[in-house]
Design a protein around this motif. Structure first.
Motif, short mmCIF file in Angstrom:
data_model
loop_
_atom_site.label_atom_id
_atom_site.label_comp_id
_atom_site.label_asym_id
_atom_site.label_seq_id
_atom_site.Cartn_x
_atom_site.Cartn_y
_atom_site.Cartn_z
N ASP A 121 -9.06 -113.53 82.38
CA ASP A 121 -9.46 -113.56 80.97
C ASP A 121 -9.04 -114.88 80.33
N ALA A 122 -9.56 -115.10 79.12
CA ALA A 122 -9.17 -116.23 78.30
C ALA A 122 -8.43 -115.68 77.09
N GLY A 123 -7.26 -116.25 76.79
CA GLY A 123 -6.47 -115.75 75.67
C GLY A 123 -5.96 -116.87 74.79
N CYS A 124 -5.92 -116.62 73.47
CA CYS A 124 -5.41 -117.60 72.51
C CYS A 124 -4.47 -116.92 71.53
N ASN A 125 -3.47 -117.68 71.06
CA ASN A 125 -2.54 -117.23 70.02
C ASN A 125 -2.61 -118.18 68.84
N SER A 126 -2.28 -117.66 67.65
CA SER A 126 -2.13 -118.52 66.48
C SER A 126 -0.65 -118.59 66.09
N GLY A 132 2.57 -116.23 57.71
CA GLY A 132 1.77 -115.02 57.72
C GLY A 132 1.72 -114.40 59.11
N PRO A 133 0.95 -113.32 59.26
CA PRO A 133 0.86 -112.65 60.56
C PRO A 133 0.22 -113.56 61.60
N GLN A 134 0.65 -113.36 62.83
CA GLN A 134 0.06 -114.11 63.94
C GLN A 134 -1.11 -113.33 64.54
N HIS A 135 -2.05 -114.08 65.07
CA HIS A 135 -3.24 -113.47 65.66
C HIS A 135 -3.37 -113.87 67.12
N SER A 136 -4.01 -113.00 67.88
CA SER A 136 -4.35 -113.34 69.25
C SER A 136 -5.74 -112.80 69.55
N GLY A 143 -17.39 -109.96 78.65
CA GLY A 143 -17.69 -110.24 77.26
C GLY A 143 -16.92 -109.40 76.27
N ALA A 144 -15.98 -108.56 76.77
CA ALA A 144 -15.19 -107.72 75.88
C ALA A 144 -14.12 -108.56 75.19
N VAL A 145 -13.99 -108.39 73.88
CA VAL A 145 -13.01 -109.13 73.07
C VAL A 145 -11.96 -108.16 72.55
N ARG A 146 -10.69 -108.53 72.71
CA ARG A 146 -9.58 -107.75 72.17
C ARG A 146 -8.81 -108.63 71.19
N LEU A 147 -8.70 -108.16 69.95
CA LEU A 147 -8.02 -108.90 68.90
C LEU A 147 -6.73 -108.18 68.51
N CYS A 148 -5.69 -108.97 68.19
CA CYS A 148 -4.42 -108.42 67.74
C CYS A 148 -3.94 -109.19 66.52
N GLU A 149 -3.26 -108.48 65.63
CA GLU A 149 -2.59 -109.10 64.49
C GLU A 149 -1.20 -108.48 64.40
N VAL A 150 -0.17 -109.31 64.41
CA VAL A 150 1.19 -108.79 64.39
C VAL A 150 2.03 -109.58 63.39
N ALA A 151 3.00 -108.89 62.80
CA ALA A 151 3.93 -109.53 61.88
C ALA A 151 5.33 -109.61 62.47
N THR A 152 5.55 -108.91 63.60
CA THR A 152 6.86 -108.91 64.26
C THR A 152 6.68 -109.23 65.72
#
Length: 218
Positions: A121-126, A132-136, A143-152
């Motif tokens: 897979d290809a993965g990116c972090n912010s 603010g919260p970080q995203h990945s 073609g399936a996309v998995r998104l995450c948003e975390v504050a901790t």
């Protein structure tokens, strides 16, 4: 072989590569000074190189970049170069200038997004500057996309790829394409899509503030 005043103004010097019976082609290089009718070696660099070039009175050395998965004889990571110059008593080198080709691990020019292209897979972090919260975002070959948003940081292990220091910068307008994924850097973030197979063009865009799945194909 290169000839020039590599040992200072008025000097008569020669740079020679040593041929090796290997896939690398060379087994190092040396600098010789002409003195009293003889050539005397004044410097020897044992590492093989891709090429040597004369830059005024300096020597530019270029070597191939091997990825961790590359066979020794098949470098695919691009090249790196450095310039050697005579300081009056010995040769010293500037730092390496890297010319990456499709890096596996890279960061955006603003250093707020980092991505890793893997075989599965290809993965990116912010890394937002405003706290603010970080995203990945992760993208599979299907073609399936998995998104995450975390504050901790407690869920980083399941959502986020490891943040690494000193990875190559993917300049605006440049792309890295590996393992069936292509990521492109732009001022509005990094866009990653599948570059082969039935899901070609599906993916996501991520910047320091958000990660979004792309609608349709790009």
């Amino acid at each position: 072989m290169l000839c020039g005043s590599f040992l200072g103004p008025g000097s008569n010097a020669m740079v020679v590569s040593f041929k090796a019976a290997t896939c690398g082609g060379t087994a190092g290089w040396a600098v010789f000074r002409r003195h009293a009718g003889r050539w005397n070696m004044v410097f020897h660099q044992r590492n093989g190189q891709r090429s040597l070039a004369k830059v005024g009175s300096e020597i530019e050395e270029t070597v191939n970049i091997l990825r961790p998965s590359d066979p020794r004889c098949v470098p695919t990571g691009g090249t790196k170069s450095r310039v050697w110059h005579w300081n009056g008593s010995r040769f010293v080198a500037d730092g390496w200038a890297y010319h990456y080709l499709n890096p596996e691990w890279f960061t955006s020019p603003d250093k707020q997004v980092q991505c890793l292209l893997g075989e599965s897979d290809a993965g990116c972090n912010s890394m937002p500057r405003n706290g603010g919260p970080q995203h990945s975002a992760h993208l599979s070959h299907a073609g399936a996309v998995r998104l995450c948003e975390v504050a901790t940081p407690s869920v980083y292990e399941t959502c986020f790829v490891q943040w690494a220091p000193n990875v190559p910068v993917l300049a605006y307008g440049q792309s890295s394409e590996l393992y069936g994924f292509r990521c492109t850097s732009a001022p509005d973030g990094i866009t990653c899509v599948t570059s082969s197979g039935p899901a070609t063009g599906k993916g996501f865009r991520i910047d320091e503030e958000e990660a979004v799945e792309l609608e349709g194909r790009t």
